[in-house]
Design a protein around this motif. Sequence first.
Motif, PDB file in Angstrom:
ATOM      1  N   VAL A  62      48.659  40.305  33.919  1.00  0.00           N
ATOM      2  CA  VAL A  62      48.878  41.636  34.503  1.00  0.00           C
ATOM      3  C   VAL A  62      48.854  41.555  36.033  1.00  0.00           C
ATOM      4  N   ILE A  63      47.881  40.807  36.549  1.00  0.00           N
ATOM      5  CA  ILE A  63      47.762  40.652  38.004  1.00  0.00           C
ATOM      6  C   ILE A  63      48.957  39.891  38.562  1.00  0.00           C
ATOM      7  N   ALA A  64      49.375  38.825  37.868  1.00  0.00           N
ATOM      8  CA  ALA A  64      50.521  38.042  38.315  1.00  0.00           C
ATOM      9  C   ALA A  64      51.790  38.884  38.340  1.00  0.00           C
ATOM     10  N   ALA A  65      51.831  39.930  37.490  1.00  0.00           N
ATOM     11  CA  ALA A  65      52.995  40.811  37.441  1.00  0.00           C
ATOM     12  C   ALA A  65      52.967  41.855  38.543  1.00  0.00           C
ATOM     13  N   GLY A  66      51.885  41.864  39.326  1.00  0.00           N
ATOM     14  CA  GLY A  66      51.825  42.760  40.473  1.00  0.00           C
ATOM     15  C   GLY A  66      50.931  43.964  40.335  1.00  0.00           C
ATOM     16  N   VAL A  67      50.257  44.129  39.195  1.00  0.00           N
ATOM     17  CA  VAL A  67      49.355  45.269  39.005  1.00  0.00           C
ATOM     18  C   VAL A  67      48.020  44.958  39.670  1.00  0.00           C
ATOM     19  N   ARG A  68      47.528  45.883  40.468  1.00  0.00           N
ATOM     20  CA  ARG A  68      46.298  45.653  41.230  1.00  0.00           C
ATOM     21  C   ARG A  68      45.162  46.606  40.866  1.00  0.00           C
ATOM     22  N   SER A  69      45.378  47.462  39.876  1.00  0.00           N
ATOM     23  CA  SER A  69      44.336  48.398  39.427  1.00  0.00           C
ATOM     24  C   SER A  69      44.202  48.268  37.916  1.00  0.00           C
ATOM     25  N   ILE A  70      43.003  47.859  37.465  1.00  0.00           N
ATOM     26  CA  ILE A  70      42.798  47.537  36.044  1.00  0.00           C
ATOM     27  C   ILE A  70      41.529  48.205  35.527  1.00  0.00           C
ATOM     28  N   LEU A  71      41.653  48.828  34.364  1.00  0.00           N
ATOM     29  CA  LEU A  71      40.505  49.391  33.651  1.00  0.00           C
ATOM     30  C   LEU A  71      40.344  48.587  32.377  1.00  0.00           C
ATOM     31  N   SER A  72      39.174  47.962  32.203  1.00  0.00           N
ATOM     32  CA  SER A  72      38.972  47.083  31.055  1.00  0.00           C
ATOM     33  C   SER A  72      37.933  47.640  30.093  1.00  0.00           C
ATOM     34  N   PHE A  73      38.303  47.692  28.817  1.00  0.00           N
ATOM     35  CA  PHE A  73      37.372  48.025  27.742  1.00  0.00           C
ATOM     36  C   PHE A  73      36.916  46.764  27.011  1.00  0.00           C
ATOM     37  N   ALA A  74      37.389  45.616  27.451  1.00  0.00           N
ATOM     38  CA  ALA A  74      37.039  44.360  26.786  1.00  0.00           C
ATOM     39  C   ALA A  74      35.565  44.039  27.011  1.00  0.00           C
ATOM     40  N   PRO A  75      34.847  43.595  25.970  1.00  0.00           N
ATOM     41  CA  PRO A  75      33.413  43.297  26.080  1.00  0.00           C
ATOM     42  C   PRO A  75      33.156  41.935  26.716  1.00  0.00           C
ATOM     43  N   VAL A  76      33.660  41.748  27.930  1.00  0.00           N
ATOM     44  CA  VAL A  76      33.508  40.478  28.629  1.00  0.00           C
ATOM     45  C   VAL A  76      33.659  40.736  30.121  1.00  0.00           C
ATOM     46  N   VAL A  77      33.002  39.912  30.936  1.00  0.00           N
ATOM     47  CA  VAL A  77      33.145  40.014  32.391  1.00  0.00           C
ATOM     48  C   VAL A  77      34.423  39.301  32.801  1.00  0.00           C
ATOM     49  N   LEU A  78      35.316  40.022  33.443  1.00  0.00           N
ATOM     50  CA  LEU A  78      36.586  39.457  33.871  1.00  0.00           C
ATOM     51  C   LEU A  78      36.521  39.036  35.336  1.00  0.00           C
ATOM     52  N   GLN A  79      37.209  37.980  35.658  1.00  0.00           N
ATOM     53  CA  GLN A  79      37.283  37.494  37.026  1.00  0.00           C
ATOM     54  C   GLN A  79      38.634  37.895  37.625  1.00  0.00           C
ATOM     55  N   VAL A  80      38.584  38.544  38.789  1.00  0.00           N
ATOM     56  CA  VAL A  80      39.821  38.949  39.452  1.00  0.00           C
ATOM     57  C   VAL A  80      39.771  38.531  40.914  1.00  0.00           C
ATOM     58  N   PRO A  81      40.910  38.281  41.522  1.00  0.00           N
ATOM     59  CA  PRO A  81      40.933  37.871  42.935  1.00  0.00           C
ATOM     60  C   PRO A  81      40.696  39.056  43.864  1.00  0.00           C
ATOM     61  N   PRO A  82      40.390  38.782  45.129  1.00  0.00           N
ATOM     62  CA  PRO A  82      40.236  39.858  46.115  1.00  0.00           C
ATOM     63  C   PRO A  82      41.504  40.701  46.168  1.00  0.00           C
ATOM     64  N   GLY A  83      41.312  41.995  46.371  1.00  0.00           N
ATOM     65  CA  GLY A  83      42.452  42.894  46.450  1.00  0.00           C
ATOM     66  C   GLY A  83      42.805  43.552  45.137  1.00  0.00           C
ATOM     67  N   VAL A  84      42.144  43.138  44.056  1.00  0.00           N
ATOM     68  CA  VAL A  84      42.369  43.754  42.750  1.00  0.00           C
ATOM     69  C   VAL A  84      41.185  44.663  42.429  1.00  0.00           C
ATOM     70  N   ASN A  85      41.478  45.906  42.071  1.00  0.00           N
ATOM     71  CA  ASN A  85      40.437  46.864  41.702  1.00  0.00           C
ATOM     72  C   ASN A  85      40.219  46.813  40.196  1.00  0.00           C
ATOM     73  N   LEU A  86      39.018  46.447  39.794  1.00  0.00           N
ATOM     74  CA  LEU A  86      38.680  46.333  38.377  1.00  0.00           C
ATOM     75  C   LEU A  86      37.509  47.238  38.053  1.00  0.00           C
ATOM     76  N   ARG A  87      37.686  48.044  37.024  1.00  0.00           N
ATOM     77  CA  ARG A  87      36.571  48.839  36.491  1.00  0.00           C
ATOM     78  C   ARG A  87      36.391  48.480  35.029  1.00  0.00           C
ATOM     79  N   LYS A  88      35.116  48.414  34.635  1.00  0.00           N
ATOM     80  CA  LYS A  88      34.794  47.993  33.266  1.00  0.00           C
ATOM     81  C   LYS A  88      34.066  49.115  32.535  1.00  0.00           C
ATOM     82  N   VAL A  89      34.512  49.402  31.333  1.00  0.00           N
ATOM     83  CA  VAL A  89      33.862  50.377  30.466  1.00  0.00           C
ATOM     84  C   VAL A  89      33.278  49.624  29.281  1.00  0.00           C
ATOM     85  N   ASP A  90      31.959  49.629  29.158  1.00  0.00           N
ATOM     86  CA  ASP A  90      31.298  48.931  28.057  1.00  0.00           C
ATOM     87  C   ASP A  90      30.507  49.959  27.259  1.00  0.00           C
ATOM     88  N   MET A  91      31.103  50.464  26.193  1.00  0.00           N
ATOM     89  CA  MET A  91      30.477  51.528  25.417  1.00  0.00           C
ATOM     90  C   MET A  91      29.233  51.039  24.683  1.00  0.00           C
TER      91      MET A  91
END
Length: 230
Positions: free
Chosen positions: A180-209
């Motif tokens: 997703v990041i390689a495709a140019g998307v820089r804003s990501i909301l993740s529901f995945a139950p894992v800590v994701l690694q993203v490069p600087p300049g990418v906005n990542l928010r995690k929802v862990d219910m």
Amino acid sequence: MTSLESSPHAVPGGAGPAKQIPPAAVARLTIYLRALTALLAEGVDRVSSESLAEASGVSPSTLRKDLSHVGSYGTRGVGYDVQYLNRHIAAALGLTHDWKVAIVGAGNLGRALARYGGFESRGFEVVAIFDADQMVVGSEVGWLRVSDAANLEPVLQRTGANMAVLALPAAVAQDVCDRVIAAGVRSILSFAPVVLQVPPGVNLRKVDMATELQILAYHAQRAQDPAGTD
């Protein structure tokens, strides 16, 4: 329910460097915006800081401090112009832009998110939904047709998606996030139950219910047994 994993937000526009807004204040601004939208629907033109604070579940002093980050527009004895403040907070949060959302994962959660009508009214258009299961690819979710995850990059580019929601198992989340990041998307909301690694300049928010439910269980236990051991 969410945790901020990116730099603080900034007020758009104006000369010179944008003023940074603390993450906690950004979260509360979204609550004020919801309260203001409800007031507009009721035909309310002006609201006091006390009334807006009560509707938002915060103290008046917290409200005034938060609004100072975007500029205070209240008038003593008169209050806030509801429509003006609503527009100004929306602009500060970036909601005056066109946000096109792609959902990766067409399971129960992904489908529910794709069908949620509240996104469009708040400036978010769901433009694509993906899945790797060939039994699911091609099925319809609302007005969308599920795209093959193998075609993730070209579909993201064709739809102009600038936000992505990951509703995926932990095992594949990082790989899809990287794509997703390689495709140019820089804003990501993740529901995945894992800590994701993203490069600087990418906005990542995690929802862990699950984590939120565990925290609720802790507080519920404390309430039932306040004399329990620490």
